[in-house]
Design a protein around this motif. Structure first.
Motif, PDB file in Angstrom:
ATOM      1  N   LEU A 139      14.056   6.959  27.118  1.00 46.25           N
ATOM      2  CA  LEU A 139      15.301   7.718  27.122  1.00 46.25           C
ATOM      3  C   LEU A 139      16.276   6.984  26.210  1.00 46.25           C
ATOM      4  N   SER A 153      19.599   6.639  24.130  1.00 46.88           N
ATOM      5  CA  SER A 153      20.979   7.072  23.911  1.00 46.88           C
ATOM      6  C   SER A 153      21.445   6.453  22.602  1.00 46.88           C
ATOM      7  N   ILE A 163      23.785   0.418  23.072  1.00 47.27           N
ATOM      8  CA  ILE A 163      23.140  -0.845  22.693  1.00 47.27           C
ATOM      9  C   ILE A 163      21.843  -1.040  23.476  1.00 47.27           C
ATOM     10  N   ASP A 164      21.852  -0.595  24.733  1.00 49.92           N
ATOM     11  CA  ASP A 164      20.791  -1.001  25.647  1.00 49.92           C
ATOM     12  C   ASP A 164      19.438  -0.321  25.431  1.00 49.92           C
ATOM     13  N   GLY A 202      17.313   2.019  29.624  1.00 50.48           N
ATOM     14  CA  GLY A 202      18.045   0.784  29.321  1.00 50.48           C
ATOM     15  C   GLY A 202      18.912   0.326  30.482  1.00 50.48           C
ATOM     16  N   GLN A 212      24.119   2.320  37.722  1.00 51.03           N
ATOM     17  CA  GLN A 212      23.067   1.314  37.731  1.00 51.03           C
ATOM     18  C   GLN A 212      23.188   0.314  38.886  1.00 51.03           C
ATOM     19  N   ASP A 227      28.709  10.008  23.590  1.00 51.90           N
ATOM     20  CA  ASP A 227      27.447  10.303  24.250  1.00 51.90           C
ATOM     21  C   ASP A 227      27.730  11.378  25.289  1.00 51.90           C
TER      22      ASP A 227
HETATM   23  P1  ATP Z   1      25.329   1.159  26.626  1.00 54.16           P
HETATM   24  O1  ATP Z   1      25.194   0.713  28.037  1.00 54.16           O
HETATM   25  O2  ATP Z   1      25.106   0.108  25.631  1.00 54.16           O
HETATM   26  O3  ATP Z   1      26.511   1.986  26.368  1.00 54.16           O
HETATM   27  P2  ATP Z   1      23.195   2.741  27.293  1.00 54.16           P
HETATM   28  O4  ATP Z   1      22.279   3.460  26.381  1.00 54.16           O
HETATM   29  O5  ATP Z   1      22.605   1.741  28.184  1.00 54.16           O
HETATM   30  O6  ATP Z   1      24.176   2.150  26.327  1.00 54.16           O
HETATM   31  P3  ATP Z   1      24.162   3.858  29.771  1.00 54.16           P
HETATM   32  O7  ATP Z   1      25.259   4.783  30.055  1.00 54.16           O
HETATM   33  O8  ATP Z   1      24.202   2.500  30.315  1.00 54.16           O
HETATM   34  O9  ATP Z   1      24.034   3.765  28.183  1.00 54.16           O
HETATM   35  O10 ATP Z   1      22.829   4.639  30.191  1.00 54.16           O
HETATM   36  C1  ATP Z   1      21.761   4.083  30.912  1.00 54.16           C
HETATM   37  C2  ATP Z   1      20.431   4.595  30.383  1.00 54.16           C
HETATM   38  O11 ATP Z   1      20.298   6.028  30.518  1.00 54.16           O
HETATM   39  C3  ATP Z   1      20.305   4.358  28.894  1.00 54.16           C
HETATM   40  O12 ATP Z   1      19.905   3.050  28.616  1.00 54.16           O
HETATM   41  C4  ATP Z   1      19.307   5.391  28.486  1.00 54.16           C
HETATM   42  O13 ATP Z   1      17.985   4.954  28.757  1.00 54.16           O
HETATM   43  C5  ATP Z   1      19.653   6.563  29.386  1.00 54.16           C
HETATM   44  N1  ATP Z   1      20.558   7.497  28.674  1.00 54.16           N
HETATM   45  C6  ATP Z   1      21.892   7.570  28.756  1.00 54.16           C
HETATM   46  N2  ATP Z   1      22.389   8.557  27.956  1.00 54.16           N
HETATM   47  C7  ATP Z   1      21.316   9.119  27.362  1.00 54.16           C
HETATM   48  C8  ATP Z   1      21.148  10.185  26.392  1.00 54.16           C
HETATM   49  N3  ATP Z   1      22.181  10.867  25.914  1.00 54.16           N
HETATM   50  N4  ATP Z   1      19.893  10.470  25.996  1.00 54.16           N
HETATM   51  C9  ATP Z   1      18.835   9.784  26.476  1.00 54.16           C
HETATM   52  N5  ATP Z   1      18.940   8.794  27.366  1.00 54.16           N
HETATM   53  C10 ATP Z   1      20.168   8.443  27.803  1.00 54.16           C
END
Ligand code: ATP
Ligand code: MG
Length: 387
Positions: A179, A181, A184-185, A285, A294, A341
């Motif tokens: 998945l 996004s 960063i993660d 992530g 989370q 996002d």
């Molecule tokens: P960051 O925490 O760096 O902003 P992130 O990608 O981890 O980025 P989170 O909001 O923490 O964003 O989302 C947790 C997880 O859910 C993500 O790591 C990703 O695997 C999944 N996810 C979130 N938004 C999406 C999206 N638009 N499409 C696909 N997967 C997503």
């Protein structure tokens, strides 16, 4: 000046019966990763690989440093099993190596060579001291080690060992759906699963027009940066349209649960797609406690919609550790570009950190969950990124 690269792969040799399969996958991955660079033969002997270079060892080594399953690479000279030839090769390696102290390290798996290891060490050490007046021997903390391996097929000399990614070769474990996004993660989570041999495909939830074309382009860029680690060829990126689900959630009467509900929809869609595409795990992530969705309670409630395995390789990592890794794998610069996002657009003021399953189920009872999921899957598009 080095006509050969010695490629070491460690963990593979532990794999017993599967060893040959793993080696074949690694060799294929190496071949396809090097397809556009001039190089000679690739040969496998006794748990290591030799690659013939074409005056371009540094370029080839750099490419090998990005392939999972390789532990280290050394540029080497090969000489016949003859002391004078070995001395001549040693001089060339030493001339090419910076430093003012050294030691000689000899390995001698080929026992028929007339000098034993200490004798050869001594002979080469003396030769180098006589020919390089700026060098001294330091057996405890040398600036470099002149390594000499005496094998049946020749003497191999080198002074550099370049660390590589380690892990298992891409595709040796099976397929997983990441998945992805624009943050960063998730790219880092993809990288860490690939490190264990998972061949990944990406799935991005896109909420046009709430999120812009630019945010999709950013995810495509991230996928492109991850693609080379995934083995050569096509990287599949699925784009799922999330707009109708977002609209339905916006209308709902449980704003604090909207992120929980959104994540449950994501997992439902991802699980269906994974089943259809024969992926055996989902990858996210998530990092424990990083945000409201989370916490352990949130993960528990979100996870409840699927019984597919979900890999969360970042679960125990701090944000800074994740950032450091994303810098080193080359996704950070893209991840920090501004974007919206689908989750950032609709973040509630007080997202539930301890969502209750009964409440979530009540909220979902107001929605046509199955209809929304099927519609999203039907509309999902595939982008095939080549690398
Ligand atoms: P960051 O925490 O760096 O902003 P992130 O990608 O981890 O980025 P989170 O909001 O923490 O964003 O989302 C947790 C997880 O859910 C993500 O790591 C990703 O695997 C999944 N996810 C979130 N938004 C999406 C999206 N638009 N499409 C696909 N997967 C997503
Ligand atoms: Mg995150």
């Amino acid at each position: 000046m080095y006509p050969l690269l010695l490629v070491r792969y460690g963990e593979l040799s532990l794999k017993g019966r599967n060893r040959k399969t793993f080696e074949d996958i690694l060799l294929n991955n190496i071949r396809s990763a090097l397809a556009d660079l001039p190089h000679g033969r690739l040969t496998k002997t006794y748990g290591r690989v030799y690659l013939e270079t074409k005056d371009n060892w540094a370029e080839l080594a750099e490419r090998l440093q990005g392939i999972f399953g390789i532990v280290s690479v050394s540029p080497v000279l090969r000489r016949e099993l003859d002391l004078e030839q070995i001395k001549e090769g040693a001089s060339l390696v030493v001339k090419d190596t910076p430093g003012s102290t050294f030691k000689v390290g000899v390995r001698r798996p080929y026992k028929a060579f007339p000098l034993n290891s200490p004798e050869l060490c001594h002979a080469l050490g003396g030769h180098i001291l006589r020919n390089f007046s700026h060098l001294k021997v330091d057996v405890h903390n040398p600036d470099f080690v002149l390594d000499v391996e005496i094998r049946q097929e020749g003497a191999f000399l080198y002074s550099q060992t370049l660390p590589c990614l380690r892990g298992l070769p891409a595709g040796s474990s099976g397929k997983g759906l990441l998945l992805l996004s624009g943050g960063i993660d998730s790219p880092v989570a993809g990288f860490l699963s690939m490190k264990r041999g998972v061949k990944i495909e990406g799935l991005h939830f896109y909420s046009y027009p709430f999120t812009s074309e630019r945010s999709k382009a950013k995810v495509v860029e991230l996928a492109t940066r991850l693609a080379p680690y995934n083995g050569h060829g096509v990287f599949k990126l699925w784009i799922a349209y999330f707009t109708e689900i977002q609209k339905a959630l916006q209308k709902g009467s449980y704003p604090n649960l909207s992120i929980t509900l959104m994540r449950r929809f994501m997992l439902r869609i991802a699980s269906k797609l994974a089943q259809r595409e024969k992926a055996l795990a989902l990858i996210t992530g998530d990092s424990l406690g990083q945000v409201a969705s989370q916490t352990m309670e949130s993960i528990h409630v979100i996870n409840e919609v699927t019984n597919m395995p979900i890999f969360r390789p970042l679960i125990g990592m701090d944000k800074q550790e994740i950032i450091d890794l994303s810098v080193s794998i080359g996704t950070y610069e893209t991840s920090i570009l501004p974007y919206e996002d689908c989750c950032t657009v609709f973040v509630p003021k007080n997202p539930a950190t301890k969502p209750k399953l009964e409440q979530v189920l009540r909220a979902e009872a107001e929605l046509d969950v199955d209809g929304l999921v099927s519609e999203a899957i039907e509309k999902t598009e595939l982008l095939e990124l080549r690398n």
